[in-house]
Design a protein around this motif. Structure first.
Motif, short mmCIF file in Angstrom:
data_model
loop_
_atom_site.label_atom_id
_atom_site.label_comp_id
_atom_site.label_asym_id
_atom_site.label_seq_id
_atom_site.Cartn_x
_atom_site.Cartn_y
_atom_site.Cartn_z
N THR A 351 0.84 -1.20 0.00
CA THR A 351 0.00 0.00 0.00
C THR A 351 0.87 1.25 0.00
O THR A 351 0.57 2.24 -0.68
N VAL A 426 -8.29 -0.12 3.41
CA VAL A 426 -7.66 -1.25 2.72
C VAL A 426 -7.05 -2.20 3.72
O VAL A 426 -6.66 -1.79 4.81
N GLY A 427 -6.95 -3.46 3.33
CA GLY A 427 -6.15 -4.42 4.10
C GLY A 427 -6.91 -5.58 4.66
O GLY A 427 -6.37 -6.67 4.79
N PRO A 429 -11.35 -7.02 5.34
CA PRO A 429 -12.75 -6.62 5.21
C PRO A 429 -13.08 -5.64 6.32
O PRO A 429 -12.60 -5.80 7.44
N ASP A 451 -13.75 1.68 -0.09
CA ASP A 451 -13.22 0.44 0.47
C ASP A 451 -12.52 -0.26 -0.69
O ASP A 451 -13.17 -0.70 -1.64
N TRP A 453 -10.31 -3.04 -2.47
CA TRP A 453 -9.81 -4.42 -2.37
C TRP A 453 -8.67 -4.63 -3.38
O TRP A 453 -8.83 -4.36 -4.56
N TRP A 454 -7.58 -5.14 -2.89
CA TRP A 454 -6.46 -5.52 -3.75
C TRP A 454 -5.43 -6.26 -2.92
O TRP A 454 -5.67 -6.53 -1.74
N GLN A 455 -4.29 -6.61 -3.51
CA GLN A 455 -3.28 -7.44 -2.84
C GLN A 455 -1.88 -7.04 -3.30
O GLN A 455 -1.73 -6.42 -4.36
N THR A 538 -7.44 -15.48 -5.94
CA THR A 538 -6.99 -14.49 -4.95
C THR A 538 -6.77 -15.08 -3.57
O THR A 538 -6.12 -14.45 -2.74
N ASP A 540 -9.20 -15.29 -1.52
CA ASP A 540 -10.27 -14.69 -0.72
C ASP A 540 -11.62 -15.30 -1.08
O ASP A 540 -11.88 -15.65 -2.23
N LEU A 552 -16.38 -8.96 0.44
CA LEU A 552 -15.28 -9.85 0.78
C LEU A 552 -15.59 -10.57 2.09
O LEU A 552 -16.09 -9.96 3.03
N ARG A 555 -10.26 -14.81 4.19
CA ARG A 555 -9.44 -15.78 3.47
C ARG A 555 -10.15 -17.13 3.43
O ARG A 555 -10.75 -17.56 4.43
#
Ligand code: WTA
Length: 698
Positions: A351, A426-427, A429, A451, A453-455, A538, A540, A552, A555
């Motif tokens: 991030t 981020v990070g 849910p 909000d 969502w990514w990785q 992903t 997720d 989301l 995991r």
């Protein structure tokens, strides 16, 4: 979840009684029913890049109909030394974007603005954690500002210094620093000369540094004497000295002097930043890099096993971090020339790479960096910073938001926060109640919340609302970014119906995707591209609602399996967090002969509740038992009796990774075996585990 990075759930013989298709498909039952919808405020939309849902939908449809044309148009906003010959070369799982294009990300972040209209605009505002005291004993905030023109000079000097040490294009350079402007300068200087940076979060110990440095054979380490956190000094150089005993590939160490505390400097190997730059050539042209030249390696914080060094390359990463920053944070917006953008992430995480440094600087934004902790010297530090620098865009993590809630509203309410116009998370849910608190107490019901969502693996945001256009729902990352096609599927790759949970996959390549795991392409293929055929998996769980919004669910490896019902952790935890006395919760499954798994909930209470319990008259054990019963009944009422926790354990804090994610694996081990056997390198605070054990024994 990528199958090699987490242990399988402990499964008791009875869980085999679950209907077999459920286990095979990995469907996840969804119980969260959140009906609140918040359209973007009209005042916000009127001035935003994208002003209505119709406009978003039309742009999205166009981007999906011809993603290559869409991304090529975005790329044209940036500076290229040579244009690409082909937008995408896709041979699953190997992607090449902007083939044959030549560019430099440092040029796009700095030179483009320093040589243009933004030369005198502030690029970086930095605030140190400690107060400076002047001769008359008066304390002042420690603030530094750099314009784009000044940043240009500093980046060139440091790039020249690296070159003078013999560091070349393609060399790997580790960066182990605190949050200082020099950290951003170090990254931009590496990118400028084509050295591949590998940032190691400044909280890791010597062995973790050595593992990462050795994995990619770094030739140099950039560090600083020490950094400050919560008023204490963190001896970074001394930790690096420990790592250096184990890292034969390192020839040079550059040390930025932050505190002035004496450190060991080995002649010939260790160099002071200020001495190198004083002697350095102030001109260092940016190296034209191929689109697919590696830009950086970043090790995922990981859960078990060897950390994975995800490799990001230059062209696609530049384009997507630029475009997502522009649209999701509404930056580079001529209606808001005075935006001050603050992402609280440490540059040690992805991030910080994408949304402290590369995305916002490409957009020509004014970026705020804060060195220290949110609770130093008191719980209102962040809100003071927002007011004093007139921050307009604030991007943080759900774990931080839950901490703010726990600390109490009084710390927030003393501050105006009127400069804010947009909030992000981020990070993890975000639980709907934490989202509502964020909207109300920080955003004063005036700021849209993105909000995102990514990785680490995706490099840039894939799912998030476009703030002037897409109505938000608390707890949902909402709709995909332009050009991105996520889907919720079964293990066999079949799309699940709206409202059902499943695996979140991405069906087509995107520009900022990681290209490989450093030195281990097979692991890349196996971890991300083999669970669901033809798709990027992903790890997720998610569901899509009837409006196409993504929710989301946590995991996939953390999914609970109760009497054949597969439940995501997010929804049960959100039910607990919705109880007025609960600040944070983590749920895990413990093997159970009857149900397959029984739910164990670790709960931390609001500070005021803990204080009240401690002083309440009567039997405190009975009070706690009554509260446990109340919480169990609450979950059963909110979700249904199948989600009723078998056991509730109160705890001051939950075990988290150094980037703030709850480590449910450790809680699962604790709930199952009463002890933790797995790897704890990524754990942030070891005392938490000791306390959890005590609580169990006590
Ligand atoms: C989780 C951080 C729900 C998710 C950028 C993902 C989220 C992992 C969100 C990546 C979100 C991140 N809503 N979950 N908005 N953002 N996650 O690599 O499980 O540190 O797979 O990248 O964090 O974490 P990473």
């Amino acid at each position: 979840m990528p199958s090699d990075s987490m242990p399988a759930l402990p499964v008791s013989p009875d869980s085999a009684a679950a209907p077999s298709h459920v286990a095979a498909n990995q469907d996840i039952e969804s119980t969260l029913r959140e009906n609140r919808v918040f359209p973007p405020p009209e005042e916000f939309s009127a001035l935003a890049h994208v002003k209505s849902l119709e406009e978003y939908e039309a742009l999205y449809a166009k981007s999906i109909a011809d993603p290559e044309a869409f991304w090529a148009e975005a790329a044209s906003d940036l500076h290229w030394f040579a244009k690409w010959s082909k937008v995408l070369d896709w041979n699953l799982p190997l992607a090449k974007w902007f083939v044959d294009g030549k560019l430099n990300l440092s040029y796009n972040c700095v030179d483009r603005h320093a040589l243009g209209a933004l030369a005198d605009k502030t690029a970086l505002i930095w605030e140190g954690e400690l107060t400076l005291v002047d001769e008359s004993g008066v304390g002042h905030s420690h603030i530094r500002k750099l314009t784009y023109a000044e940043l240009h000079v500093e980046v060139q000097k440091f790039a020249s210094a690296l070159k003078a040490l013999g560091i070349q294009k393609g060399d790997r350079v580790a960066v182990y620093m605190g949050m200082t402007p020099e950290l951003a300068i170090a990254l931009l200087a590496c990118a400028r000369i084509g050295a591949i940076h590998s940032v190691i979060f400044g909280g890791f110990a010597a062995q973790a540094i050595a593992d990462r440095v050795n994995d990619s054979q770094c030739v140099a380490i950039i560090t600083q004497d020490s950094s400050y956190r919560r008023g204490g000094e963190i001896p970074l150089k001394t930790t690096v000295d420990g790592a250096l005993l184990l890292t034969p590939s390192v020839k040079h160490v550059v040390v930025y002097q932050r505190s002035g505390t004496p450190v060991y400097m080995q002649a010939g190997r260790d160099h002071w930043w200020h001495e190198l730059t004083a002697a350095a050539d102030p001109v260092c042209p940016a190296e034209p890099m191929d689109s697919e030249d590696p830009l950086y390696i970043l090790y995922t914080s990981g859960t078990t096993g060897k950390p994975k060094g995800l490799v990001h390359t230059t062209g696609g990463y530049s384009v997507q971090t630029y475009l997502t920053t522009k649209y999701v944070f509404d930056l580079q917006n001529p209606n808001h020339p005075n935006d001050v953008y603050w992402c609280t992430a440490d540059i040690g995480w992805v991030t910080g790479h994408s949304y402290v440094v590369y995305g916002p600087l490409q957009c020509g934004a004014t970026v705020l960096m804060y060195e220290g902790a949110p609770n130093f010297p008191d719980f209102s530090r962040f809100w003071k910073i927002i007011d004093s620098h007139q921050v307009t865009i604030f991007y943080t993590a759900p774990t931080a938001i839950r901490a703010f809630i726990k600390w109490g509203d009084e710390h927030v309410e003393k501050h105006s926060l009127a400069s804010l116009r947009l909030l992000g998370t981020v990070g993890e849910p975000i639980n709907p109640e934490a989202w509502m608190w964020y909207r109300d107490k920080i955003g004063h019901n005036r700021c849209p919340i993105v909000d995102t969502w990514w990785q680490t693996e995706t490099g840039a945001i894939l799912i998030a609302p476009i703030p002037g256009a897409v109505p938000t729902k608390p707890g949902s990352a909402t709709r995909p970014f332009f050009g991105i096609e996520p889907e919720v599927v079964t293990r066999e790759g079949e799309k699940v119906p709206a409202g059902s949970g499943g695996l979140l996959v991405v069906k087509k390549p995107w520009p900022s995707m990681a290209r490989t795991v450093y030195g281990d392409p097979e692991r890349y293929q196996k971890t991300y591209w083999s669970d669901v055929e033809g798709c990027y998996f992903t790890g997720d769980g998610a569901r899509q609602d009837a409006d196409g919004y993504f929710w989301l669910m946590g995991r996939v490896d953390d999914v609970l399996n109760v009497s054949g019902h597969r439940l995501g952790t997010m929804e049960v935890e959100s039910a607990l967090v919705a109880h007025p006395k609960v600040a944070e919760a983590a749920v895990v499954g413990r093997p159970d002969d009857l149900k397959g798994q029984a739910i164990v909930a670790f709960v931390s209470l609001e500070s005021s509740v803990t204080a009240a319990l401690a002083t309440a008259s009567g039997d405190s054990v009975a009070n706690l038992a009554a509260l446990k019963d109340e919480l169990k009944r609450w979950v059963a009422k909110e979700i249904g009796s199948l989600a009723r926790p078998e056991e509730i354990r109160f705890t001051d804090a939950l075990p988290k990774t150094r980037s703030g994610k709850i480590m449910r694996r450790l809680l699962r081990e604790l709930a199952t075996h009463g002890s933790i056997q797995g790897d704890t390198t990524t754990l942030e605070d070891f005392a938490v585990i000791a306390k959890l054990r005590e609580a169990e024994e006590g």
